[in-house]
Design an enzyme around this catalytic site. Structure first.
Site, PDB file in Angstrom:
ATOM      1  N   CYS A  99     -58.301 -38.391  15.187  1.00  0.00           N
ATOM      2  CA  CYS A  99     -59.459 -39.065  14.603  1.00  0.00           C
ATOM      3  C   CYS A  99     -60.692 -38.168  14.652  1.00  0.00           C
ATOM      4  O   CYS A  99     -61.454 -38.079  13.678  1.00  0.00           O
ATOM      5  CB  CYS A  99     -59.726 -40.381  15.330  1.00  0.00           C
ATOM      6  SG  CYS A  99     -61.106 -41.329  14.641  1.00  0.00           S
ATOM      7  N   CYS A 205     -57.997 -49.126  19.900  1.00  0.00           N
ATOM      8  CA  CYS A 205     -58.725 -50.342  19.545  1.00  0.00           C
ATOM      9  C   CYS A 205     -58.045 -51.150  18.451  1.00  0.00           C
ATOM     10  O   CYS A 205     -58.178 -52.358  18.406  1.00  0.00           O
ATOM     11  CB  CYS A 205     -60.138 -49.970  19.119  1.00  0.00           C
ATOM     12  SG  CYS A 205     -61.306 -51.320  19.240  1.00  0.00           S
TER      13      CYS A 205
END
Length: 375
Positions: A99, A205
């Site tokens: 990411c 998440c």
């Protein structure tokens, strides 16, 4: 003053980072990234609407512009699909590293530069560079070097190990010289009590509050039954898919026909046959690796440090929560053979091995391809 676009997550770290940038006189713009489709997410510890609202409120309080940007497609293609493919093949992976490389320090910066005419981006990572937390010591002729942040418990250089020179030279890390306790104190002093009290986001998440990790993976990976074996070939159970297992993990008794008061743990995963190899006890020798191979490591600086620095001056870590330990690394064509001073438990293919020198400089890292030997 230079224009800085800061990634606003809705948490305390980005809030304080934005405040510090504004305090130093930068032209600051807050940009909230939407990386995950809420239809996929379900009920979550980190609901998008709440995070977006908190980020907007912080920017309003600081009187800086606030915008959102949708990276759902990019995140799915560049991060999430790789994450699934690794687990489908019995490999452990760290999506935060992908990411950072593909989203936060690539497409995020492109948007910041092209849409908002930014000179720099900023993030709430606990890390620093020789150019300074605010690029105050930057020199065009110098290479930028990444160093651990002041707070050793929060240091996030592990997740930044594949970010390159160009990406780092356009980034600021306002929290690099602060402890987490100082960040929370600043947040409370500036009236950011709402974000200061939020629980820290831990783990991945997008999995959501209502789901266990294995249940989440089952939604995306088709079950493929296999055997659970001991090293001698004895079958002690069956499973529904290797994606539910990682090296070092205790095997749930529901999969087992055998019983042991020490418990059975995953020591190896055969992606070709679907077999899980188990050992007895959480500290069985088969769970420890004394040598492993790294494929195509990426270095932050423009040269291969193994050509200039004695391999005895290196440290490595395979988990962010563990401190770096001394290691010896030997070049083998495009591979590195890494020998840590202490055998490492639960070393798994797909994990990232991150290298440091003795001055807390993060040098880079590479994926573990296979375990060459154990104790």
């Amino acid at each position: 003053m230079p224009r800085v676009v800061i990634g606003m997550s809705g948490g305390v770290d980005s809030a304080v980072s934005a405040f510090l940038l504004k305090k130093r006189g930068f032209d600051v713009i807050g940009l909230h990234m939407i990386n995950w489709d809420v239809q996929e997410e379900g009920t979550s510890h980190c609901p998008r609407s709440k995070d977006e609202s908190d980020a907007r409120n912080v920017c309003d309080r600081l009187n800086i512009p606030f915008h959102t940007v949708n990276f759902v497609k990019e995140y799915w293609n560049d991060v999430f699909l790789k994450f699934l493919e690794n687990y489908k093949n019995g490999r452990t992976t760290v999506p935060d590293i992908d990411c950072n490389q593909s989203i936060k320090f690539d497409v995020f910066h492109k948007i910041a530069r092209e849409k908002f005419n930014a000179d720099f981006i900023a993030t709430g990572h606990y890390a620093t560079t020789n150019f300074g937390d605010f690029q105050q010591n930057a020199k065009d002729s110098d290479e930028i070097r990444l160093f651990s942040g002041k707070d050793p418990l929060k240091d996030q250089t592990f997740f930044l190990c594949t970010v390159n020179q160009e990406q780092l030279k356009r980034a600021m890390f306002p929290l690099g010289s602060l402890q987490k306790s100082e960040v929370k104190r600043i947040a409370e002093e500036q009236g950011f009590q709402e974000v200061a009290k939020k629980p820290e986001s831990m783990g991945i998440c997008f999995i959501g509050k209502k789901k266990r990790f294995s249940d989440f993976l089952d939604e995306y990976i088709e079950p493929k039954p296999g055997r659970i074996l001991l090293k001698n070939g004895s079958e002690i159970g069956n499973h529904h898919g290797i994606h539910q297992f990682t090296i070092g993990k205790r095997i749930n008794g529901k999969y087992l026909e055998a019983r042991s008061h020490l418990g059975f743990f995953v020591s190896h995963i055969h992606s070709d046959t679907g077999d899980i190899i188990a050992c007895e006890g959480s500290h069985h020798p088969d769970l420890y690796a004394s040598r492993f191979l790294i494929n195509h490591p990426k270095w932050i600086r423009t040269f291969d440090p193994f050509n200039r620095i004695s391999s005895n001056n290196f440290l490595c870590r395979i988990q962010r929560t563990h401190p770096p330990i001394p290691c010896v690394a030997e070049k083998q064509e495009q591979f590195l053979s890494v020998i840590p001073r202490l055998a490492l438990r639960a070393t798994a293919p797909g994990q990232m091995c991150v290298f440091y020198n003795t001055k807390n400089e993060c040098l880079g890292g590479g994926e573990i391809m296979n375990i060459q030997e154990t104790l």
